[in-house]
Scaffold this active site. Structure first.
Site, PDB file in Angstrom:
ATOM      1  CD  GLN A   1      -2.595   1.034   2.736  1.00  0.00           C
ATOM      2  OE1 GLN A   1      -2.280   0.191   3.571  1.00  0.00           O
ATOM      3  NE2 GLN A   1      -3.565   1.914   2.934  1.00  0.00           N
TER       4      GLN A   1
ATOM      5  CB  SER B   1       2.282   6.827   4.711  1.00  0.00           C
ATOM      6  OG  SER B   1       1.175   6.404   5.430  1.00  0.00           O
TER       7      SER B   1
ATOM      8  CD  GLU C   1      -5.326   0.775   7.235  1.00  0.00           C
ATOM      9  OE1 GLU C   1      -5.722   1.718   6.530  1.00  0.00           O
ATOM     10  OE2 GLU C   1      -4.220   0.757   7.799  1.00  0.00           O
TER      11      GLU C   1
END
Lengths: 335, 379, 335, 379
Positions: free
Chosen positions: D124, D127, D242
């Site tokens: 993923q 961030s 999530e």
């Protein structure tokens, strides 16, 4: 697996909420507390609606519903902070039904269910709610629970810091009254769950009032509720409230449907509710600032009720000690 | 580093102890507030007659030129002896020092002695209902009218207003400058019909505080302190003096309550429960930490002329500990602590105000972060 | 009454600070930790400066200063997180000087003071710092403290979670070594104060690093340090640090000047420092956000040292139990 | 209210239990991370072969159409059996459901099965070092170049990147619109030299996470998911998934650790210390609260179609409790808990990340305050 109320249970809770919002707004709670009286008309109304007997078997004139349904009413009672002998009488019914013998039940449950008499449950070292007006007192000690009629007990009314309810010290000479033959701890655990339910309502209301206040009140040109410290305080209050609520609903369900899990459920519920409500109601005062510390604001009623309820039939410390024993037993069973 | 008292400090302490042994007024009467107030007023007269009313004041104003440490000893000894607070505590701690710092000679001559003797009681008119912790947004206004100022507005949290002759009043004298720039500091005579004092009942049921409703009250121009428009600076002097020595009194009072709790736990056997002992041990730790931080703060002031980080920490630690103490007492003492009127029940209620009065804990933490740790101001 | 250091004490602390800032910046701490080695040159330098013997009597070749002065050095050692046998050796000297007999002192104190040998103090159930290289081990148990030479003890080095220091398990057969005849608890209390001093330094540094980081680091367009939650976290870290510091200085002073108050002082200091440093170092990681959880940031060294130091010679729980006994004795003396 | 499992739920659970009894891979190898990863990949293949890789997926994609409760049971049973996590956990929980929600039929056909079989591992890429908790300020940019997008930027906290074939990448495709409006969501092939994966070692010494340095990496236009400029919305789908079921796995894992701790306390006798019992009782309460809140959350979603307040509370309560558990274990177990490599020592270090990863506790509390309690947004 369904952790939600049934439609009927939702309906009971909603109706109770609406009734108490109308019949027992905080102005009336205040008036009653300041004069240390009850609204007797409210009690009559609750009796007519069958509240005291909701969890008493139909054969004894009760509503035949369960601890879950009773808890929905008690939660709303705590939310409204209505003064009445409802909690005490309902607890008395619960304990007597769980641990009394047939004769004791037949003699008293119909009278409790109908509201003809009120009752209570307590210990000699504690402040017992609504003992002074009660016809029936269940007094617990290390040896078990004794059923006492009013004349068999010494009841000494005291002004507790919570003026929204009447309290008394109760004692009785050795040998007075008749013992309840059933499982004492299981019976008291039902009462603990019911007390927890009331405290969940107290906690939820303290949070609601606080949220409303901090949305409205401005300092330094912005709503107080936009300060992160206040936001996090409110979030913590929600966590306490929802944790206590989930544990209490679980315990109420266990009382009705899975008695083997009642002991753990009751300890969870009473621990979470007792410690949680003390935190949330103290937080409510703090979040209200100076106003919260005044008699004219209403938050203090909740703080005071919280203190009494948290101690009643065992607080967080006693419950955590039980939970540790249960946890040890759990692993010992595996090992 | 030397944590023993010096000869001079010991002599001071012993003199006070022996005086207190002879003059202690006994236990404060229970219940009636007026009676309690009269008791405290008598007690202050006794202190005054003995020369013990305000040891931290200069001797030329009737004090004893006490050092910071002596002043701490003074409040500790009063606390240890479980003596009551003097009636005019705000006059002695706040008004007096502020007038000494900002007043003209005439003002000093006029006001200081009656403060000391409890002849004229003082209260503090700073907070307002809308302003809360935000002093710069005060709304009470004073308008010049010849030789007088005409004051209109509302004040709150004025402790002792019902007994007071004078009020330290901060009011807005200029609407056109921003925030705290337009404030002035007045010495307002409370004896006028234009001031309504309404008791503000607390959750304990007592009324330590009041609201003031001021409707065109009049203040002679000569009662302006520190000059027009300097109200913010003068008020800071008052605030800096807040709790200066009182902190020691409060800390010893807390120690007394803790000792009472430990005694109760020894007597009812709960001390043998290790969970109870753990909590009492923690309270003992916190109470001692508070004392040590307070003394360390004095040494910092003595060395650097200004308070170190400890200064902003003690009030926060005190209020948190006092609340913890009260809740622990309720658990250890049992039902008695929930009966209205017992000292334990009183603490359980009164202590909730500790983290609000005199600066909320939230504000104190902000101050620590921004002024001590120099973190950037919140947006 | 003067709670401030004397000029000399200030000077000792300042010099230590400057020396360690130069000789042991965090890059070197990191390099040493990652290779699990010590900077031997630093130790040689500290020995030359007389650090190991600072609180040892002059007649035994020490500096003849007190626990207060030793604590200033240890605080700076904790602040720098310098790896060396300094703490362990200093503790060994303190305990031996306090509880050893003349022969034991004469035999060992000069060698400890001169840095000819290193020593340590510990218990059999704990991780003992710098035991592997120590010539002298003081092993405490319920019966007292035994003085063991290296060959008399079994030393099993272990990798602790704190790689900035060497640790080992130490044991010895019954009867091995010679007992210290003096007041064992008073001697150990001196050691506890010294450990607390190191932890005060660890705590202070964790706070400093955090303050620097949150002043600098931006999120949502503003410095992280302007968020109230971060501000309040840092304020709490300061409260922990200053409380531990005040208690430790008091205890160090009591060790030197008022031994009757040492027991209470040591318990206060070790409790405040042990619990405080665990909180501040954990908070430091949290305030650093994701970065704080990485090996490449330096905050974790402080968290790890904090965990070892907090447990060493008794943690907060044990100290609070002692404090409760002291508090009870205090009121019983009055009653 | 009925807190018993239904017949269907019990049947599901029993089938899984019996399958697990036969196929449990045994204990995860210690130490080497590549070895552990291979072990988890093998384990996912075993799950896949048994039809147990993603019970919450629709059956047409190889799932079992599990209800929320069944999905919870699935993770609880895996946790209770102390089975490892599947290697492709981000693919199964995040990428798969996001592609089902936003992908074209071609995309669904192409990607879903290899996710399930662990043939293609996913990571993923949300961030960024500068952005932290602030997703709207992402800087990684993607520029259109014919049929391709050219991506340059840096990502952080990409767990499993070193093993991944694909990355869920959010990048800025329009610099001229504010904040999150200019973001797009891509399926980026990790097998290109323009992407450098650098392990980000944690305080535990492991490297669960990575940094990605992306220097003109190329993504075919057909790998855009949900359309250009819709990256924020698509990313929300990912974020919503999530910990959906994973929460139950983590909670049971915590229960296992607590059981181990209670066992240790029984064995070393510390359970007889009431202070220890008090702390263990509290941990038991918290762990049960977490389970109950999680189940209550499921019922809320089933009734109202969206999570109730519980949803935002469980991750916070979990991380706080896990940290408390680890610290209590260190106190109860003693020296062993401080020796590198023991499970207790691992918890003591690893748990510190719990309140940071997947949304810091501070951010979660903000969300509770603003979205659940509807408090005004912070200035």
């Amino acid at each position: 697996m369904n952790f939600d109320f049934s439609e009927d249970q939702h309906e009971i809770k909603r109706t109770a909420h609406d009734l108490l919002a109308k019949r027992s707004p905080l102005e009336r709670v205040r008036a009653a507390a300041e004069s240390r009286t009850y609204d007797d008309g409210l009690w009559t109304e609750l009796v007519e609606l069958g509240w005291p007997g909701i969890a008493i078997d139909e054969q004894h004139g009760g509503g035949g519903l369960g601890v879950v349904e009773l808890c929905t009413l008690l939660e709303e009672g705590g939310h409204a902070l209505a003064g009445s002998p409802f909690l005490a009488t309902a607890l008395c019914g619960l304990v007597l039904q769980a641990a009394g013998d047939d004769g004791q039940r037949a003699a008293w449950l119909p009278r409790l269910a109908s509201g003809e008499v009120t009752g209570t449950v307590g210990t000699a070292d504690a402040l017992v709610p609504d003992a002074d007006g009660a016809a029936l007192l269940l007094l617990a000690d290390a040896d078990g629970i004794r059923l006492l009629e009013r004349y068999e007990a010494t009841v000494e009314p005291v002004d507790a810091i919570d003026p929204t309810r009447r309290y008394a010290r109760v004692s009785a000479p050795a040998g007075a009254g008749s013992p309840l033959p059933g499982d004492v701890e299981a019976a008291l655990d039902r009462a603990r769950v019911a007390v927890a339910a009331e405290l969940v309502g107290v906690s939820a209301r303290a949070l609601e009032m606080t949220v409303a206040y901090v949305q409205d009140r401005k300092q330094f040109g912005v709503p107080v509720g936009s300060f992160q410290a206040v936001q996090h305080r409110c979030a913590q209050m929600l966590l306490h409230t929802e944790s206590a609520r989930a544990a209490t609903y679980f315990a109420a369900w266990a009382a009705d449907a899975d008695p083997e899990r009642l002991a753990e459920g009751a300890a969870l519920a009473k621990a979470a509710a007792s410690d949680g409500v003390r935190e949330t109601t103290a937080s409510a005062i703090q979040a209200h600032g100076g106003i919260g510390f005044t008699w004219e604001a209403d938050v203090h009623w909740f703080y005071k009720r919280a203190q009494l309820g948290a101690a009643y039939l065992g607080g967080g410390g006693a419950m955590r000690a039980r939970l540790a024993r249960l946890a040890a037993r759990r692993v010992e069973a595996v090992v | 580093m030397d944590l023993t008292f010096s000869e001079a400090e010991l002599a001071f302490r012993d003199e006070l102890r022996s005086w207190l042994a002879d003059h202690h007024p006994g236990e404060m009467p229970h219940g009636d507030e007026d009676e309690q107030y009269a008791f405290r007023r008598d007690w202050q007269r006794t202190l005054y007659d003995g020369g013990w009313a305000a040891v931290h004041w200069p001797s030329r104003y009737g004090g004893r030129d006490a050092t910071l440490t002596q002043s701490a000893i003074y409040f500790e000894e009063l606390g240890r002896a479980r003596a009551p607070l003097a009636a005019n505590v705000l006059g002695l701690l706040l008004a007096g020092p502020t007038i000494m710092a900002w007043g003209t000679e005439e003002q000093q001559d006029r006001y200081l002695t009656p403060i000391l003797s409890a002849e004229e009681i003082w209260c503090q008119g700073f907070s307002e209902p809308e302003a809360g912790s935000d002093l710069a947004s005060l709304k009470t206004k004073a308008v010049r009218d010849g030789d007088e100022w005409v004051v209109t507005g509302q004040k709150v949290w004025t402790s002792g207003a019902q007994h007071s002759k004078w009020c330290m009043l901060v009011a807005r004298t200029d609407q056109d400058v921003p925030k705290h720039k337009g404030l002035s500091y007045f010495l307002m005579d409370m004896e006028q019909a234009e001031i309504q004092v309404r008791p503000l009942v607390q959750i304990t049921g007592e009324a330590e505080f009041n609201e003031l409703f001021i409707e065109e009250a009049r203040i002679p121009h000569e009662n302006l302190l520190g000059g027009e428009g300097n109200g913010w600076k003068v008020a800071l002097t008052t605030l800096m003096n807040e709790r200066a020595g009182l902190g020691f009194f409060l800390q010893v009072r807390m120690r007394n309550v803790l000792d009472d709790l430990v005694t109760a736990a020894v007597q009812n056997g709960r001390i043998d429960d290790p969970v109870v002992a753990d909590r009492l041990g923690d309270l003992h730790l916190r109470t001692e930490n508070l004392r040590l931080l307070a003394y360390r703060g004095l040494s910092t002031i003595e060395r650097y002329g200004q308070p170190g980080p400890e200064g902003s920490l003690t009030k926060w630690l005190w209020s948190e500990t006092n609340q913890l103490l009260a809740q622990t007492a309720a658990d250890v003492v049992g039902a008695d602590a929930l009966v209205a009127g017992t000292p334990w029940a009183y603490e359980l209620l009164r202590s909730r105000g500790n983290s609000i009065e005199g600066g909320t804990t939230e504000i104190l933490k902000n101050i620590v972060a921004e002024r001590v740790l120099r973190l950037p101001r919140a947006a």
